[in-house]
Motif scaffolding. Structure first.
Motif, PDB file in Angstrom:
ATOM      1  N   MET A   1      43.233  25.296  36.893  1.00  0.00           N
ATOM      2  CA  MET A   1      42.360  24.200  36.467  1.00  0.00           C
ATOM      3  C   MET A   1      43.221  23.159  35.740  1.00  0.00           C
ATOM      4  O   MET A   1      44.083  23.509  34.952  1.00  0.00           O
ATOM      5  CB  MET A   1      41.264  24.750  35.556  1.00  0.00           C
ATOM      6  N   GLU A   2      42.958  21.890  36.011  1.00  0.00           N
ATOM      7  CA  GLU A   2      43.717  20.815  35.382  1.00  0.00           C
ATOM      8  C   GLU A   2      43.370  20.711  33.906  1.00  0.00           C
ATOM      9  O   GLU A   2      42.260  21.028  33.489  1.00  0.00           O
ATOM     10  CB  GLU A   2      43.371  19.480  36.049  1.00  0.00           C
ATOM     11  N   SER A   3      44.328  20.227  33.127  1.00  0.00           N
ATOM     12  CA  SER A   3      44.058  19.991  31.709  1.00  0.00           C
ATOM     13  C   SER A   3      43.164  18.759  31.600  1.00  0.00           C
ATOM     14  O   SER A   3      43.117  17.941  32.526  1.00  0.00           O
ATOM     15  CB  SER A   3      45.360  19.759  30.953  1.00  0.00           C
ATOM     16  N   PRO A   4      42.454  18.581  30.473  1.00  0.00           N
ATOM     17  CA  PRO A   4      41.619  17.394  30.309  1.00  0.00           C
ATOM     18  C   PRO A   4      42.400  16.092  30.483  1.00  0.00           C
ATOM     19  O   PRO A   4      41.907  15.156  31.088  1.00  0.00           O
ATOM     20  CB  PRO A   4      41.076  17.534  28.884  1.00  0.00           C
ATOM     21  N   VAL A   5      43.644  16.052  30.004  1.00  0.00           N
ATOM     22  CA  VAL A   5      44.455  14.837  30.122  1.00  0.00           C
ATOM     23  C   VAL A   5      44.743  14.537  31.592  1.00  0.00           C
ATOM     24  O   VAL A   5      44.603  13.402  32.047  1.00  0.00           O
ATOM     25  CB  VAL A   5      45.771  14.982  29.320  1.00  0.00           C
ATOM     26  N   GLU A   6      45.125  15.559  32.354  1.00  0.00           N
ATOM     27  CA  GLU A   6      45.394  15.370  33.784  1.00  0.00           C
ATOM     28  C   GLU A   6      44.136  14.930  34.518  1.00  0.00           C
ATOM     29  O   GLU A   6      44.174  14.059  35.377  1.00  0.00           O
ATOM     30  CB  GLU A   6      45.918  16.674  34.401  1.00  0.00           C
ATOM     31  N   LYS A  99      36.502  26.069  45.808  1.00  0.00           N
ATOM     32  CA  LYS A  99      37.971  26.044  45.930  1.00  0.00           C
ATOM     33  C   LYS A  99      38.418  26.541  47.302  1.00  0.00           C
ATOM     34  O   LYS A  99      39.411  26.076  47.839  1.00  0.00           O
ATOM     35  CB  LYS A  99      38.611  26.848  44.811  1.00  0.00           C
ATOM     36  N   LYS A 100      37.664  27.480  47.891  1.00  0.00           N
ATOM     37  CA  LYS A 100      37.984  27.936  49.248  1.00  0.00           C
ATOM     38  C   LYS A 100      37.770  26.811  50.255  1.00  0.00           C
ATOM     39  O   LYS A 100      38.480  26.703  51.241  1.00  0.00           O
ATOM     40  CB  LYS A 100      37.105  29.128  49.645  1.00  0.00           C
ATOM     41  N   ALA A 101      36.775  25.972  50.014  1.00  0.00           N
ATOM     42  CA  ALA A 101      36.419  24.885  50.935  1.00  0.00           C
ATOM     43  C   ALA A 101      37.374  23.702  50.829  1.00  0.00           C
ATOM     44  O   ALA A 101      37.401  22.845  51.687  1.00  0.00           O
ATOM     45  CB  ALA A 101      34.988  24.428  50.676  1.00  0.00           C
ATOM     46  N   GLY A 102      38.148  23.629  49.778  1.00  0.00           N
ATOM     47  CA  GLY A 102      39.064  22.506  49.583  1.00  0.00           C
ATOM     48  C   GLY A 102      39.249  22.215  48.119  1.00  0.00           C
ATOM     49  O   GLY A 102      38.849  22.992  47.255  1.00  0.00           O
ATOM     50  N   LYS A 103      39.840  21.068  47.831  1.00  0.00           N
ATOM     51  CA  LYS A 103      40.084  20.697  46.439  1.00  0.00           C
ATOM     52  C   LYS A 103      38.766  20.337  45.761  1.00  0.00           C
ATOM     53  O   LYS A 103      38.048  19.467  46.221  1.00  0.00           O
ATOM     54  CB  LYS A 103      41.048  19.514  46.370  1.00  0.00           C
ATOM     55  N   VAL A 104      38.479  21.016  44.667  1.00  0.00           N
ATOM     56  CA  VAL A 104      37.272  20.769  43.901  1.00  0.00           C
ATOM     57  C   VAL A 104      37.667  20.421  42.476  1.00  0.00           C
ATOM     58  O   VAL A 104      38.501  21.080  41.874  1.00  0.00           O
ATOM     59  CB  VAL A 104      36.346  22.009  43.892  1.00  0.00           C
ATOM     60  N   THR A 105      37.085  19.357  41.963  1.00  0.00           N
ATOM     61  CA  THR A 105      37.298  18.967  40.579  1.00  0.00           C
ATOM     62  C   THR A 105      36.068  19.369  39.786  1.00  0.00           C
ATOM     63  O   THR A 105      34.943  19.105  40.199  1.00  0.00           O
ATOM     64  CB  THR A 105      37.506  17.435  40.469  1.00  0.00           C
ATOM     65  N   ILE A 113      27.496  20.380  34.264  1.00  0.00           N
ATOM     66  CA  ILE A 113      28.826  20.568  34.831  1.00  0.00           C
ATOM     67  C   ILE A 113      28.785  20.004  36.246  1.00  0.00           C
ATOM     68  O   ILE A 113      27.915  20.367  37.034  1.00  0.00           O
ATOM     69  CB  ILE A 113      29.210  22.060  34.873  1.00  0.00           C
ATOM     70  N   SER A 114      29.713  19.099  36.564  1.00  0.00           N
ATOM     71  CA  SER A 114      29.764  18.517  37.902  1.00  0.00           C
ATOM     72  C   SER A 114      30.878  19.161  38.709  1.00  0.00           C
ATOM     73  O   SER A 114      31.961  19.426  38.190  1.00  0.00           O
ATOM     74  CB  SER A 114      30.090  17.017  37.816  1.00  0.00           C
ATOM     75  N   LEU A 115      30.603  19.364  39.992  1.00  0.00           N
ATOM     76  CA  LEU A 115      31.615  19.801  40.932  1.00  0.00           C
ATOM     77  C   LEU A 115      31.782  18.665  41.933  1.00  0.00           C
ATOM     78  O   LEU A 115      30.812  18.218  42.534  1.00  0.00           O
ATOM     79  CB  LEU A 115      31.176  21.088  41.651  1.00  0.00           C
ATOM     80  N   LEU A 116      33.018  18.207  42.094  1.00  0.00           N
ATOM     81  CA  LEU A 116      33.276  17.087  42.983  1.00  0.00           C
ATOM     82  C   LEU A 116      34.333  17.448  43.994  1.00  0.00           C
ATOM     83  O   LEU A 116      35.278  18.145  43.678  1.00  0.00           O
ATOM     84  CB  LEU A 116      33.786  15.877  42.182  1.00  0.00           C
ATOM     85  N   ASN A 117      34.156  16.958  45.206  1.00  0.00           N
ATOM     86  CA  ASN A 117      35.220  16.988  46.187  1.00  0.00           C
ATOM     87  C   ASN A 117      35.616  15.537  46.308  1.00  0.00           C
ATOM     88  O   ASN A 117      36.271  15.026  45.441  1.00  0.00           O
ATOM     89  CB  ASN A 117      34.725  17.582  47.500  1.00  0.00           C
ATOM     90  N   SER A 118      35.184  14.840  47.298  1.00  0.00           N
ATOM     91  CA  SER A 118      35.363  13.385  47.278  1.00  0.00           C
ATOM     92  C   SER A 118      34.123  12.760  46.659  1.00  0.00           C
ATOM     93  O   SER A 118      34.132  11.627  46.224  1.00  0.00           O
ATOM     94  CB  SER A 118      35.604  12.844  48.681  1.00  0.00           C
TER      95      SER A 118
END
Length: 122
Positions: A1-6, A99-105, A113-118
């Motif tokens: 998981m990315e850091s908040p800053v990233e 995460k299996k389906a692709g990059k998820v933010t 809580i939001s889950l985003l792809n594009s």
């Protein structure tokens, strides 16, 4: 998981791509906005500049210095306390499948809580 800053760097980069203006340009425009009610500021951005809802919310959050103020893990813990712990396995499964389906933010806010792809999908 990315850091908040990233995560915020990625979001700010996406904001410029989505809107054609840098965050500094948006913040300069927002300083001229009279209303200090966040909901009004979001609506103003959406109506006057055709900014998408998520981008408008991010601009207003950044203007008020509220983006990334709290640790994501602490916010997630609070989402699943007070009798809502049964939802945590559902959240974890969504993250795994996403995460299996692709990059998820994952973007953690105080109330959701939001889950985003594009685009936001959950």
């Amino acid at each position: 998981m990315e850091s908040p800053v990233e995560k915020h760097k990625v979001l700010i980069k996406k904001l410029q791509k989505n809107t054609g203006k840098s965050i500094d340009q948006w913040l300069e425009l927002m300083k001229k906005r009279v209303s200090c009610v966040r909901k009004d500021q979001i609506e103003w951005l959406k109506i006057k500049y055709s900014v998408g809802n998520d981008d408008a919310k991010m601009i207003v959050k950044l203007m008020h210095g509220k983006l990334g103020e709290e640790d994501d893990e602490d916010l997630i813990r609070r989402h699943f306390q007070n009798g809502r712990d049964y939802l945590k396995p559902v959240y974890e499964k969504l993250i795994r499948l996403g995460k299996k389906a692709g990059k998820v933010t994952v973007i953690v806010n105080k109330s959701y809580i939001s889950l985003l792809n594009s685009r936001q999908f959950a």
